[in-house]
Structure formats: C-alpha cells, structure tokens
Design an enzyme around this catalytic site. Structure first.
Site, PDB file in Angstrom:
ATOM      1  CG  ASP A  16       3.432  -2.437  -2.189  1.00  0.00           C
ATOM      2  OD1 ASP A  16       3.924  -1.694  -3.064  1.00  0.00           O
ATOM      3  OD2 ASP A  16       2.761  -2.003  -1.241  1.00  0.00           O
TER       4      ASP A  16
ATOM      5  CG  HIS B 288       1.292  -2.024  -5.942  1.00  0.00           C
ATOM      6  ND1 HIS B 288       1.136  -1.213  -4.842  1.00  0.00           N
ATOM      7  CD2 HIS B 288       0.234  -2.867  -5.936  1.00  0.00           C
ATOM      8  CE1 HIS B 288       0.028  -1.561  -4.192  1.00  0.00           C
ATOM      9  NE2 HIS B 288      -0.528  -2.562  -4.844  1.00  0.00           N
TER      10      HIS B 288
END
Length: 446
Positions: free
Chosen positions: A250, A273
C-alpha cells in the site's frame, strides 16, 4: 515561505554513560546513532537529548512465553535517563498490549527480535484504538526524548491476519509500530516485518526522525497482505522519514489529516501505492490540513502510483465496505515532489478530488470541500506499466474553484507504447504543462 527553502535542522543525539556490567550477561549496549544536520526541513530544530546514566539488560523467557511484563518493568526502571537493551540473538514475545506513552529520556536498543503473538481474538479486543480509520496498535510509544534503534527486528506475525481479513474485512488489524504523542523521538536502524496492517502510525507527535528502516512483509498464502502502508502521519508536525527501503502493498508513505512540515527523502519503495497525500476529506464535519511537505530523491518500482494526492468528493462515496466517506473540508497546500525515478508504475503522477467516486459526473455535481493549491511536481524519470497505457498521469479536480496553482515540470516518463499522455480535468493551466487527453472515468483506487 516555500517548502524548498533550506532551513537547517540540527539533530543532535545523546551521549550515553553506561553504569551496569552488561558484558557479564553476554551482551553489549550500543550508543544511539548521531544524525547530521538535515537541510530542507520546513520546521523547527529538534531539541538536544539528555544524557543516559543507567542500563537495563533484558533476557527473553523463550519458548513463546510472554515477555511483556518484563519489558514494561525494564522500561519503567530505566525511564528518565536510561538505556533498555534487547540483546542480539534473543527473540522476545509480546502477547499483551503495552502502553508506553510515559517515556522520558530513554533509549530502547533493540538488537534482537520482538515478535507479537498471532492471537487475533486477544488483539482485536485489547489493542489500542486510535481515532482515524479504525486504526489500532499493538503498543503505544510516546513521551519525549526517545531513541529506538539497534539493528533488530519487530515482527507483526501478520499471516494469521492476512488470512482472517480475507474472510472478514471488518476485523481490527493492529499496526506494528505506534508512535503516539511523542516529542523529540528518533527511530533508526530497525527491520519491520509482517505487519497485520500499516507498519507505522505517527500520531499527535512532533520533532520525529525515522532513518534506515527496512520494511518487508508478504503473504505466504493466496490471501494478500493488504493496507500495509509504510508510514502514516496524522496530526503530527516536523517529521523526517529518510534513508529507508520499503517493500509493501500500500502507500509507501501517506500524509493523513493535519500532517505539517514533513520531509521525506532517499527512499526505495517497491510494490506500493506511492507517496500519498491523503486520503483527505473522508469525514463530514472534519477539517483536514496537509501543508509544507517536501518529498525528494525517491525510487518507486512496481507501484500503482509515484506521486499521489487523493481527496474525497463533497458527497458520500465508497471504495469498499470498510473504506467509504466524503464531505469533509480542509486544504492541501505547499506540497513539493522533487526527484523520482519510476519503474513499472501505473501512474507516475495522480491527483484526484474524486477519490472513491468512479462516476465523475456525480463528483463534479458535488465537488470536494477540500482545496488543493500550490503543488509542485518536478524532475521525474522512468516508465509506467501497461495498465493505463497510453497515459502516464492523471490530474482530475472536481472543480477549478477548489484546485489551483499546480505546477508539473521536467517529467520524462513514458508508457510502454512510448507516449506521455495525462488525463486532465478542472485543473487550470495544466494543459500547457503536460500532454492532456480528455477526461476519463477513473475516480481513484484504494
């Protein structure tokens, strides 16, 4: 003053006098690392740490027995000017939630391994509830004048959590390292492994440095390790995150609401991310501010994004059952990304005020209450993945009234087909800076 103005920040470390005969226990205490002065930080200099005059040497019980009581006792004994050592070659087990927010003038020298138990029922009932996005932590570490270092490992024993989350997305998964209410803290030279959720939460803290942190954790089953952000800052000021390697699933770093005066530099991020502002504006009635942020000298590979700003729209929307929101207010301002090498990222640059809302017509009808302004993104180089080819970037605001002064320059990023197109909407002046295409239908991913 812009965030790129150089402001010296002298980060001085304590000299530590050891008074107990630690050699006879077969272990050695190590003095806390010194950090050189750091330029670029748009905040206040750290205060000078105090001296250390006593040492507490821990010994693991072994066999998976809970060391929590002994750890708490040692920390209390060596608080106010002491040095707690977790010796190399020993594995300490923590099966009890520890509130360590009383720290004052202490070094935690983690040379061995600390592993948290995988008793998911206990931790869901007893981990510390934080105030944002249902976040919980195994422990709370806070106070002032704190050094945590040593070359050792914190292991979140995450596999049981990855498998449980695949069955129930509403479980409360603890964060591996919770720095809560800390002032003048330095965390360095540690390995973070297999966190159930985020690796690090920095909340209600100031004058904090993270340096030389190695983050890694994947799943051994078909169930992926999700929401494993490297760092999340929340209601915190004057933070440095630097010189670290992150392999996660993430955000590499995420600036959550009311994160100010932050420097992120010299990171190698893989599988993430991106380095993200937000998400912001999730909760109606809340005012979220993120300002004076500098991100520089980053390597980003195999990621969904490089630089990312994600803001919820003015109306409620949902990405998933456990992630929904919209309608909050606030501002993102004076944020600079300077220098990023990207490889196989879906978008090199993504700015959205329609986070969680895939229907952009609806997003434009209910534009974000949170403004974005004074953003600089420059000196990017590399390649994107096939996912959005021929596009390499996405700049979509919900209204030009709430999105201004975005500067994108010196971007040498190509898609697999050799193009450098951006999806653009409602961002005044962006068409003269990047190669814009028509507005797309993407409202932001998780």
């Amino acid at each position: 003053m812009r965030v790129t103005d150089i402001i010296s920040c002298a980060l001085l470390q304590a000299s530590i006098a050891l008074s107990t005969p630690v050699e006879e226990l077969g272990a050695k205490a190590v003095v806390a690392k010194r950090f050189p002065p750091v330029p670029f930080l748009p905040g206040k200099a750290s205060s000078v740490p105090g001296s250390r005059n006593k040492t507490c040497m821990l010994k693991a019980l072994g066999g998976g027995k809970d060391d929590s009581a002994n750890i708490l006792s040692a920390v209390k004994q060596c608080n106010n000017g002491g040095h707690v050592v977790f010796p190399k070659g020993q594995q300490f087990t923590i099966g009890t939630a520890l509130d360590l927010t009383f720290l004052n003038g202490i070094d935690l020298d983690i040379q061995g391994t600390i592993q948290f138990t995988n008793d998911t029922d206990y931790w869901q009932a007893n981990s510390f509830k934080q105030v944002f996005q249902n976040a919980t932590t195994f422990f709370q570490l806070g106070g002032k004048d704190i050094n945590v270092y040593g070359g050792g490992t914190l292991d979140g024993n995450g596999q049981a959590w990855y498998d449980l989350y695949a069955k129930d997305i509403y479980i409360l998964r603890p964060i591996l390292f919770g720095l809560i209410g800390a002032k003048n803290a330095k965390i360095s030279d540690l390995k973070f492994r297999y966190s159930p959720q985020w690796y690090t939460l920095v909340a209600n803290s100031s004058q904090v440095v993270f340096s030389n942190i190695d983050i890694f954790g994947d799943s051994k089953s078909k169930n992926p390790a999700k929401n494993t952000d490297g760092w999340d800052t929340y209601r915190s000021d004057n933070i440095i995150i630097q010189n670290s390697n992150i392999n996660n699933g993430d955000d590499c770093v995420s600036f959550k609401p009311n994160s100010t005066n932050i420097l992120v530099q010299n990171l190698v991020c893989n599988g993430s991310h991106g380095i993200s502002v937000g998400s912001l504006g999730q909760y109606p009635g809340e005012v979220d501010i993120v300002e004076n942020i500098l991100v520089r000298n980053i390597s980003m590979s195999n990621a969904s994004d490089g630089a990312r700003i994600k803001v919820w729209p003015g109306a409620s929307s949902a990405l998933s059952g456990d992630l929904q929101g919209g309608g909050g207010s606030g501002a993102v301002r004076n944020v600079t990304y300077d220098g990023m090498i990207v490889k196989n990222v879906d978008y090199a640059i993504e700015i959205t005020q329609c986070y969680g809302q895939k229907n952009l017509t609806l997003c434009n009808q209910f534009p974000s209450n949170l403004t974005i302004s004074d953003i600089t993104i420059k000196n990017f180089k590399g390649t994107t993945s096939k996912k959005y080819d021929p596009r390499v970037g996405y700049v979509v605001c919900s209204s030009p009234k709430v999105c201004s002064d975005i500067s994108i320059e010196n971007i040498d990023v190509k898609s697999p087909s050799g193009t450098n197109l951006f999806t653009c909407a409602n961002a005044e002046g962006i068409q003269s800076q990047v190669n814009c295409t028509v507005e797309g239908d993407k409202g932001g991913h998780s």
